[in-house]
Design a protein around this motif. Structure first.
Motif, PDB file in Angstrom:
ATOM      1  N   LYS A 292     -92.588  35.015   9.631  1.00  0.00           N
ATOM      2  CA  LYS A 292     -91.538  35.397  10.576  1.00  0.00           C
ATOM      3  C   LYS A 292     -90.980  36.783  10.253  1.00  0.00           C
ATOM      4  O   LYS A 292     -90.764  37.610  11.148  1.00  0.00           O
ATOM      5  CB  LYS A 292     -90.418  34.357  10.556  1.00  0.00           C
ATOM      6  CG  LYS A 292     -89.281  34.635  11.529  1.00  0.00           C
ATOM      7  CD  LYS A 292     -88.232  33.527  11.435  1.00  0.00           C
ATOM      8  CE  LYS A 292     -87.051  33.814  12.356  1.00  0.00           C
ATOM      9  NZ  LYS A 292     -86.009  32.736  12.242  1.00  0.00           N
ATOM     10  N   ALA A 293     -90.767  37.060   8.966  1.00  0.00           N
ATOM     11  CA  ALA A 293     -90.242  38.362   8.551  1.00  0.00           C
ATOM     12  C   ALA A 293     -91.237  39.480   8.846  1.00  0.00           C
ATOM     13  O   ALA A 293     -90.858  40.549   9.336  1.00  0.00           O
ATOM     14  CB  ALA A 293     -89.910  38.346   7.061  1.00  0.00           C
ATOM     15  N   ILE A 294     -92.513  39.240   8.566  1.00  0.00           N
ATOM     16  CA  ILE A 294     -93.535  40.259   8.841  1.00  0.00           C
ATOM     17  C   ILE A 294     -93.596  40.569  10.324  1.00  0.00           C
ATOM     18  O   ILE A 294     -93.695  41.739  10.732  1.00  0.00           O
ATOM     19  CB  ILE A 294     -94.901  39.794   8.308  1.00  0.00           C
ATOM     20  CG1 ILE A 294     -94.873  39.743   6.769  1.00  0.00           C
ATOM     21  CG2 ILE A 294     -96.022  40.720   8.775  1.00  0.00           C
ATOM     22  CD1 ILE A 294     -96.084  39.075   6.150  1.00  0.00           C
TER      23      ILE A 294
ATOM     24  N   GLU B 109    -103.577  31.708   0.983  1.00  0.00           N
ATOM     25  CA  GLU B 109    -104.211  31.642   2.296  1.00  0.00           C
ATOM     26  C   GLU B 109    -103.190  31.466   3.420  1.00  0.00           C
ATOM     27  O   GLU B 109    -102.033  31.147   3.197  1.00  0.00           O
ATOM     28  CB  GLU B 109    -105.227  30.499   2.314  1.00  0.00           C
ATOM     29  CG  GLU B 109    -106.357  30.690   1.295  1.00  0.00           C
ATOM     30  CD  GLU B 109    -107.393  29.589   1.352  1.00  0.00           C
ATOM     31  OE1 GLU B 109    -107.150  28.569   2.037  1.00  0.00           O
ATOM     32  OE2 GLU B 109    -108.455  29.735   0.722  1.00  0.00           O
ATOM     33  N   GLY B 110    -103.656  31.717   4.648  1.00  0.00           N
ATOM     34  CA  GLY B 110    -102.829  31.502   5.827  1.00  0.00           C
ATOM     35  C   GLY B 110    -102.188  32.757   6.391  1.00  0.00           C
ATOM     36  O   GLY B 110    -101.235  32.678   7.181  1.00  0.00           O
ATOM     37  N   TRP B 111    -102.720  33.931   6.027  1.00  0.00           N
ATOM     38  CA  TRP B 111    -102.099  35.193   6.441  1.00  0.00           C
ATOM     39  C   TRP B 111    -102.876  35.951   7.521  1.00  0.00           C
ATOM     40  O   TRP B 111    -102.399  36.978   8.019  1.00  0.00           O
ATOM     41  CB  TRP B 111    -101.937  36.101   5.209  1.00  0.00           C
ATOM     42  CG  TRP B 111    -101.199  35.461   4.100  1.00  0.00           C
ATOM     43  CD1 TRP B 111    -101.714  34.934   2.954  1.00  0.00           C
ATOM     44  CD2 TRP B 111     -99.783  35.240   4.021  1.00  0.00           C
ATOM     45  NE1 TRP B 111    -100.727  34.402   2.157  1.00  0.00           N
ATOM     46  CE2 TRP B 111     -99.536  34.571   2.793  1.00  0.00           C
ATOM     47  CE3 TRP B 111     -98.712  35.537   4.873  1.00  0.00           C
ATOM     48  CZ2 TRP B 111     -98.247  34.208   2.397  1.00  0.00           C
ATOM     49  CZ3 TRP B 111     -97.435  35.170   4.477  1.00  0.00           C
ATOM     50  CH2 TRP B 111     -97.221  34.511   3.260  1.00  0.00           C
ATOM     51  N   ASP B 112    -104.056  35.478   7.886  1.00  0.00           N
ATOM     52  CA  ASP B 112    -104.942  36.267   8.746  1.00  0.00           C
ATOM     53  C   ASP B 112    -104.304  36.640  10.083  1.00  0.00           C
ATOM     54  O   ASP B 112    -104.391  37.795  10.510  1.00  0.00           O
ATOM     55  CB  ASP B 112    -106.249  35.507   8.981  1.00  0.00           C
ATOM     56  CG  ASP B 112    -107.078  35.412   7.720  1.00  0.00           C
ATOM     57  OD1 ASP B 112    -108.065  36.149   7.604  1.00  0.00           O
ATOM     58  OD2 ASP B 112    -106.733  34.610   6.832  1.00  0.00           O
ATOM     59  N   ASN B 113    -103.681  35.677  10.748  1.00  0.00           N
ATOM     60  CA  ASN B 113    -103.152  35.952  12.081  1.00  0.00           C
ATOM     61  C   ASN B 113    -102.064  37.026  12.070  1.00  0.00           C
ATOM     62  O   ASN B 113    -102.103  37.971  12.860  1.00  0.00           O
ATOM     63  CB  ASN B 113    -102.604  34.671  12.707  1.00  0.00           C
ATOM     64  CG  ASN B 113    -103.699  33.685  13.078  1.00  0.00           C
ATOM     65  OD1 ASN B 113    -104.865  34.067  13.211  1.00  0.00           O
ATOM     66  ND2 ASN B 113    -103.341  32.425  13.242  1.00  0.00           N
ATOM     67  N   VAL B 114    -101.101  36.897  11.165  1.00  0.00           N
ATOM     68  CA  VAL B 114    -100.007  37.865  11.163  1.00  0.00           C
ATOM     69  C   VAL B 114    -100.489  39.237  10.682  1.00  0.00           C
ATOM     70  O   VAL B 114    -100.000  40.274  11.150  1.00  0.00           O
ATOM     71  CB  VAL B 114     -98.818  37.347  10.317  1.00  0.00           C
ATOM     72  CG1 VAL B 114     -99.135  37.382   8.816  1.00  0.00           C
ATOM     73  CG2 VAL B 114     -97.566  38.152  10.624  1.00  0.00           C
TER      74      VAL B 114
END
Length: 331
Positions: A85-87, A106-111
């Motif tokens: 949310k912050a990004i 893990e879990g950062w690809d979309n943002v």
């Protein structure tokens, strides 16, 4: 003058002649002098779970102020959702650079795809991440966690070289799926794999928190009381475990050898008192290097893709005068 001050001053001078849009897609900011660029850095800290994290936050805030960087700071309170949310907020605000300390790998690809689409460079700080593509972030700066685990294992092997065995090890690990936990976990096992006298009899997660270090030590003493070594993935958990040992009449550092990672002030004090036997350094002081990296990226100058902090080992056999001082651990 800090080690980053000279290059930062150079970059500020270059800002008068280089394009304001070089290296980043955000609108950034400007001072009263229209020709002088003010770089805006959006930074998401994963939380404030430990003294180490407090020192990291304080150092980054200090370095940004010293470098004249406008810092948009966010505390994610140990939640990946809050960091994402912050990004996204930083992207909408058009910052020049985004930096964040990821809570998990893990879990950062979309943002990060969204940041890339907005042409905003991203620096991963402290903990590493795994992405489907290597170009989703620009650079990494932090510790070599695998090396920390290796150094812990090497010290254990040296310390117990004259002991026939078995040598039973209890491990209090950090946040599951975080790069410090993964690196230290496998680094230790890599060293001990070919030494049959060492046995890791229990491994439990304390989430890098002192209170959970206490809980984990209670569990260890209940399930596997006969241990020779405690390996804690950070000082806070080690100190929590020490409190429980003392409540049970166990002498930390003597009845159980304690190895910890961080070398924060309270950990160093416990080492001096003989309650911790070995500290593997994990430095929180990346602020100056981070700001230098930000300037290089924004102004299109060469920069390293990976910057690792120094990893030293401090033991109960060392000269106390060689132990490091640690500023910034309290707000």
């Amino acid at each position: 003058m800090s080690k980053a001050s000279i290059p930062i001053l150079l970059f500020i001078s270059l800002s008068l002649v280089l394009s304001a849009c070089a290296g980043g897609g955000g609108s950034g900011g400007y001072s009263d002098n229209e020709d002088e660029r003010i770089i805006v850095l959006g930074f998401s800290q994963l939380g404030d779970e430990s003294e180490w994290r407090t020192a990291s936050t304080n150092d980054i805030k200090r370095a940004a102020a010293s470098a004249g960087v406008q810092l948009m700071f966010d505390n994610a309170q140990q939640q990946q959702f809050n960091q994402i949310k912050a990004i996204r907020s930083f992207i909408l605000k058009g910052v020049d650079v985004i930096a964040f300390c990821p809570i998990v790998e893990e879990g950062w690809d979309n943002v990060l795809e969204e940041a890339r689409a907005a042409n905003i460079p991203v620096i991963v700080v402290d903990r590493e991440i795994k992405t489907e593509r290597d170009d989703l972030y620009t650079a990494f700066i932090g510790s070599d966690f695998h090396r920390e685990g290796v150094k812990a294992g090497e010290w254990m092997v040296e310390r117990f070289a004259d002991v026939e065995g078995p040598v039973r090890i209890a491990e209090i690990s950090g946040t599951p799926d975080s790069s410090p936990t993964i690196g230290r976990y496998y680094g230790l096992r890599e060293v001990l794999a070919d030494n049959e006298k060492f046995e890791i009899v229990i491994s439990v997660s304390g989430d890098f928190m002192r209170s959970k270090g206490r809980e984990c030590m209670e569990q260890i003493l209940l399930e596997t009381p006969d241990i020779d070594i405690l390996f804690a993935h950070n000082d806070d958990m080690a100190l929590g475990a020490i409190e429980i040992m003392e409540e049970h009449g166990i002498i930390p550092g003597q009845d159980i050898v304690i190895v910890s990672v961080d070398a924060q002030p309270s950990g160093i004090e416990a080492l001096i008192q003989g309650k911790i036997n070995c500290l593997i350094e994990c430095s929180p002081y990346v602020g100056d290097d981070l700001m230098a990296l930000v300037f290089k990226i924004v102004y299109g100058l060469p920069f390293p893709e990976n910057t690792f902090t120094e990893t030293r080992v401090f033991t109960d056999q060392d000269d106390i005068s060689t132990l490091p001082t640690r500023p910034g651990y309290r707000p």
